[in-house]
Write a protein that holds these residues in place. Sequence first.
Motif, PDB file in Angstrom:
ATOM      1  N   THR A   1       0.841  -1.195   0.000  1.00 41.17           N
ATOM      2  CA  THR A   1       0.000   0.000   0.000  1.00 41.17           C
ATOM      3  C   THR A   1       0.874   1.243   0.000  1.00 41.17           C
ATOM      4  O   THR A   1       2.041   1.196   0.406  1.00 41.17           O
ATOM      5  CB  THR A   1      -0.924   0.026   1.230  1.00 41.17           C
ATOM      6  OG1 THR A   1      -0.124  -0.047   2.426  1.00 41.17           O
ATOM      7  CG2 THR A   1      -1.908  -1.130   1.198  1.00 41.17           C
ATOM      8  N   ALA A   2       0.298   2.366  -0.434  1.00 36.90           N
ATOM      9  CA  ALA A   2       1.042   3.627  -0.480  1.00 36.90           C
ATOM     10  C   ALA A   2       0.103   4.781  -0.173  1.00 36.90           C
ATOM     11  O   ALA A   2      -1.104   4.696  -0.417  1.00 36.90           O
ATOM     12  CB  ALA A   2       1.675   3.815  -1.855  1.00 36.90           C
ATOM     13  N   LYS A   3       0.666   5.858   0.352  1.00 40.38           N
ATOM     14  CA  LYS A   3      -0.126   7.055   0.663  1.00 40.38           C
ATOM     15  C   LYS A   3      -0.458   7.796  -0.626  1.00 40.38           C
ATOM     16  O   LYS A   3       0.405   7.958  -1.500  1.00 40.38           O
ATOM     17  CB  LYS A   3       0.638   7.972   1.616  1.00 40.38           C
ATOM     18  CG  LYS A   3      -0.177   9.174   2.107  1.00 40.38           C
ATOM     19  CD  LYS A   3       0.581   9.945   3.161  1.00 40.38           C
ATOM     20  CE  LYS A   3      -0.154  11.213   3.604  1.00 40.38           C
ATOM     21  NZ  LYS A   3      -1.454  10.927   4.219  1.00 40.38           N
ATOM     22  N   MET A   4      -1.697   8.245  -0.746  1.00 43.63           N
ATOM     23  CA  MET A   4      -2.139   9.013  -1.903  1.00 43.63           C
ATOM     24  C   MET A   4      -1.842  10.494  -1.679  1.00 43.63           C
ATOM     25  O   MET A   4      -1.638  10.934  -0.539  1.00 43.63           O
ATOM     26  CB  MET A   4      -3.636   8.797  -2.133  1.00 43.63           C
ATOM     27  CG  MET A   4      -4.035   7.334  -2.269  1.00 43.63           C
ATOM     28  SD  MET A   4      -5.819   7.087  -2.338  1.00 43.63           S
ATOM     29  CE  MET A   4      -6.154   7.572  -4.040  1.00 43.63           C
ATOM     30  N   LYS A   5      -1.862  11.253  -2.761  1.00 46.52           N
ATOM     31  CA  LYS A   5      -1.539  12.673  -2.659  1.00 46.52           C
ATOM     32  C   LYS A   5      -2.565  13.406  -1.796  1.00 46.52           C
ATOM     33  O   LYS A   5      -2.211  14.145  -0.882  1.00 46.52           O
ATOM     34  CB  LYS A   5      -1.476  13.305  -4.051  1.00 46.52           C
ATOM     35  CG  LYS A   5      -0.981  14.743  -4.054  1.00 46.52           C
ATOM     36  CD  LYS A   5      -0.826  15.262  -5.487  1.00 46.52           C
ATOM     37  CE  LYS A   5      -0.307  16.695  -5.490  1.00 46.52           C
ATOM     38  NZ  LYS A   5      -0.158  17.217  -6.870  1.00 46.52           N
ATOM     39  N   PHE A   6      -3.844  13.209  -2.107  1.00 49.20           N
ATOM     40  CA  PHE A   6      -4.878  13.833  -1.289  1.00 49.20           C
ATOM     41  C   PHE A   6      -6.078  12.914  -1.022  1.00 49.20           C
ATOM     42  O   PHE A   6      -7.065  13.317  -0.428  1.00 49.20           O
ATOM     43  CB  PHE A   6      -5.376  15.155  -1.897  1.00 49.20           C
ATOM     44  CG  PHE A   6      -5.735  15.074  -3.358  1.00 49.20           C
ATOM     45  CD1 PHE A   6      -6.976  14.622  -3.755  1.00 49.20           C
ATOM     46  CD2 PHE A   6      -4.819  15.456  -4.328  1.00 49.20           C
ATOM     47  CE1 PHE A   6      -7.310  14.548  -5.098  1.00 49.20           C
ATOM     48  CE2 PHE A   6      -5.144  15.386  -5.674  1.00 49.20           C
ATOM     49  CZ  PHE A   6      -6.395  14.935  -6.063  1.00 49.20           C
TER      50      PHE A   6
ATOM     51  N   LYS B   1       1.037  -2.655  -9.042  1.00 46.67           N
ATOM     52  CA  LYS B   1       2.173  -3.508  -9.405  1.00 46.67           C
ATOM     53  C   LYS B   1       2.402  -4.610  -8.387  1.00 46.67           C
ATOM     54  O   LYS B   1       2.856  -5.710  -8.728  1.00 46.67           O
ATOM     55  CB  LYS B   1       3.440  -2.649  -9.539  1.00 46.67           C
ATOM     56  CG  LYS B   1       4.005  -2.628 -10.938  1.00 46.67           C
ATOM     57  CD  LYS B   1       5.333  -1.885 -10.973  1.00 46.67           C
ATOM     58  CE  LYS B   1       5.857  -1.935 -12.414  1.00 46.67           C
ATOM     59  NZ  LYS B   1       7.141  -1.229 -12.535  1.00 46.67           N
ATOM     60  N   SER B   2       2.078  -4.324  -7.130  1.00 47.04           N
ATOM     61  CA  SER B   2       2.343  -5.291  -6.064  1.00 47.04           C
ATOM     62  C   SER B   2       1.399  -6.483  -6.113  1.00 47.04           C
ATOM     63  O   SER B   2       1.628  -7.484  -5.418  1.00 47.04           O
ATOM     64  CB  SER B   2       2.242  -4.603  -4.697  1.00 47.04           C
ATOM     65  OG  SER B   2       0.893  -4.259  -4.396  1.00 47.04           O
TER      66      SER B   2
ATOM     67  N   HIS C   1     -12.339  -4.335  -9.167  1.00 47.90           N
ATOM     68  CA  HIS C   1     -12.932  -3.018  -9.379  1.00 47.90           C
ATOM     69  C   HIS C   1     -11.826  -1.972  -9.530  1.00 47.90           C
ATOM     70  O   HIS C   1     -10.762  -2.097  -8.919  1.00 47.90           O
ATOM     71  CB  HIS C   1     -13.838  -2.618  -8.213  1.00 47.90           C
ATOM     72  CG  HIS C   1     -15.030  -3.503  -8.029  1.00 47.90           C
ATOM     73  ND1 HIS C   1     -14.943  -4.759  -7.464  1.00 47.90           N
ATOM     74  CD2 HIS C   1     -16.335  -3.310  -8.335  1.00 47.90           C
ATOM     75  CE1 HIS C   1     -16.152  -5.302  -7.426  1.00 47.90           C
ATOM     76  NE2 HIS C   1     -17.014  -4.448  -7.957  1.00 47.90           N
ATOM     77  N   SER C   2     -12.131  -0.943 -10.318  1.00 47.54           N
ATOM     78  CA  SER C   2     -11.148   0.110 -10.579  1.00 47.54           C
ATOM     79  C   SER C   2     -11.819   1.475 -10.542  1.00 47.54           C
ATOM     80  O   SER C   2     -12.974   1.631 -10.969  1.00 47.54           O
ATOM     81  CB  SER C   2     -10.509  -0.116 -11.954  1.00 47.54           C
ATOM     82  OG  SER C   2      -9.612   0.914 -12.281  1.00 47.54           O
ATOM     83  N   ALA C   3     -11.100   2.484 -10.013  1.00 47.32           N
ATOM     84  CA  ALA C   3     -11.615   3.854  -9.970  1.00 47.32           C
ATOM     85  C   ALA C   3     -11.498   4.494 -11.350  1.00 47.32           C
ATOM     86  O   ALA C   3     -10.425   4.460 -11.961  1.00 47.32           O
ATOM     87  CB  ALA C   3     -10.845   4.670  -8.940  1.00 47.32           C
ATOM     88  N   LEU C   4     -12.587   5.089 -11.827  1.00 45.98           N
ATOM     89  CA  LEU C   4     -12.547   5.717 -13.148  1.00 45.98           C
ATOM     90  C   LEU C   4     -11.751   7.013 -13.149  1.00 45.98           C
ATOM     91  O   LEU C   4     -11.159   7.382 -14.169  1.00 45.98           O
ATOM     92  CB  LEU C   4     -13.977   5.995 -13.649  1.00 45.98           C
ATOM     93  CG  LEU C   4     -14.811   4.786 -14.071  1.00 45.98           C
ATOM     94  CD1 LEU C   4     -16.108   5.247 -14.716  1.00 45.98           C
ATOM     95  CD2 LEU C   4     -14.042   3.902 -15.043  1.00 45.98           C
ATOM     96  N   ASN C   5     -11.722   7.715 -12.025  1.00 41.86           N
ATOM     97  CA  ASN C   5     -11.046   9.015 -12.003  1.00 41.86           C
ATOM     98  C   ASN C   5      -9.529   8.895 -12.100  1.00 41.86           C
ATOM     99  O   ASN C   5      -8.880   9.701 -12.776  1.00 41.86           O
ATOM    100  CB  ASN C   5     -11.408   9.771 -10.726  1.00 41.86           C
ATOM    101  CG  ASN C   5     -12.836  10.281 -10.746  1.00 41.86           C
ATOM    102  OD1 ASN C   5     -13.437  10.419 -11.818  1.00 41.86           O
ATOM    103  ND2 ASN C   5     -13.395  10.557  -9.582  1.00 41.86           N
ATOM    104  N   ASP C   6      -8.940   7.911 -11.415  1.00 43.94           N
ATOM    105  CA  ASP C   6      -7.479   7.832 -11.398  1.00 43.94           C
ATOM    106  C   ASP C   6      -6.934   6.422 -11.603  1.00 43.94           C
ATOM    107  O   ASP C   6      -5.726   6.214 -11.539  1.00 43.94           O
ATOM    108  CB  ASP C   6      -6.920   8.423 -10.095  1.00 43.94           C
ATOM    109  CG  ASP C   6      -7.450   7.717  -8.845  1.00 43.94           C
ATOM    110  OD1 ASP C   6      -8.068   6.642  -8.986  1.00 43.94           O
ATOM    111  OD2 ASP C   6      -7.247   8.244  -7.737  1.00 43.94           O
ATOM    112  N   GLY C   7      -7.811   5.442 -11.820  1.00 39.18           N
ATOM    113  CA  GLY C   7      -7.352   4.087 -12.107  1.00 39.18           C
ATOM    114  C   GLY C   7      -6.873   3.284 -10.927  1.00 39.18           C
ATOM    115  O   GLY C   7      -6.367   2.170 -11.095  1.00 39.18           O
ATOM    116  N   THR C   8      -7.022   3.797  -9.713  1.00 42.30           N
ATOM    117  CA  THR C   8      -6.562   3.058  -8.537  1.00 42.30           C
ATOM    118  C   THR C   8      -7.458   1.846  -8.273  1.00 42.30           C
ATOM    119  O   THR C   8      -8.607   1.790  -8.705  1.00 42.30           O
ATOM    120  CB  THR C   8      -6.534   3.953  -7.290  1.00 42.30           C
ATOM    121  OG1 THR C   8      -7.800   4.597  -7.146  1.00 42.30           O
ATOM    122  CG2 THR C   8      -5.445   5.005  -7.405  1.00 42.30           C
TER     123      THR C   8
END
Length: 368
Positions: free
Chosen positions: A260-265, A296-297, A307-314
Amino acid sequence: MKAQLVLEDGTIFIGDGFGSHMDTMGEVVFNTGMTGYQEILSDPSYCGQIVMLTYPLIGNYGINRDDFESINPAVKGFIVKEVTDFPSNWRSEITIDEYFKMKKIPGISGIDTRKLTRIIRQYGTLKGTICSIENDPREVVSKLRQAKLPIDQVRRVSTKNAYPSPGRGKRIVLVDFGMKHGILRELNKRGCDVIVVPYHTTADEILQLRPDGIMLSNGPGDPKNVPEGIHMIKEVLGKVPIFGICLGHQLFALACGANTAKMKFGHRGSNHPVKDLSTGKISITAQNHGFTVEEKSIENTRLTITHSALNDGTIEGLRHLDYPAFTVQYHPEASPGPEDTNGLFDQFLVMIEYGNKEVTTICQNVQI
């Protein structure tokens, strides 16, 4: 009474204080929801954070007894463009100002929330302080830059003792990492016999309760700061069906070898579009998280992205390829927000009943 919001980058906003007049410090984040401020301020996932609402008018339908997502709010402060002094709603009991005074939560209104949103979007989340206008901003900034944000948010908001919410259906052990009441409510609606347990409950203690399924709740902070939860998930995986939400989704990913990683906002709001990769269906979802599972992990794990977020692909959903276990990053219980994905609770019960092999086919008949 005049108050100021000071950010660690030196930006200062002057506004009007409401609620408690005590000083407060926390991570400043924004939520784009147009309604649902009562659920937002009582969501334990905001522990340690100062929440700014982008919708300009807040408090117009007051505070009522029914819409809380926790008994004691963990939010550190509230930032709004305009706060209503005279709410108009048949369920309203007190104003948001009166409630914040009762709960000792500081708020500030009358600032340029659009400018603050742009700052966070450009530079990421920042530490901030709501304090009296008499405080020297230079001293406040110096303290902010030296201050360290808490890393024990889950411990602060999780239940201290296990407790039952009885039903006659499937027994679900709900691990409270900062649970919203909406999750418990959805399980109760389906007749589940729920036992809520603290975040540090061991796998052996959970299995002794003879659960039919395990629910991993939402919660605040960095999932890597909850090693107890990661270890527990590793030990119950494959023994009991699992459904994880938000922080529970991230902890599940870490337990299965992902990162996992921290998102910008982060994602915080009630209007986030998510795509179901198996059906192509788009759902509008409620979200509240500042961390994400790194795509990638996933490559060297036994997980597949659902499932995938449409706004940013996360990544917004995961399923285990070998065991009956799936998770989502968003909130199917909403509260506040759309209920497009409420059927995931039904899918969880289908998975408990039929296991992993048949769940994909069966769940296509479950409306979400």
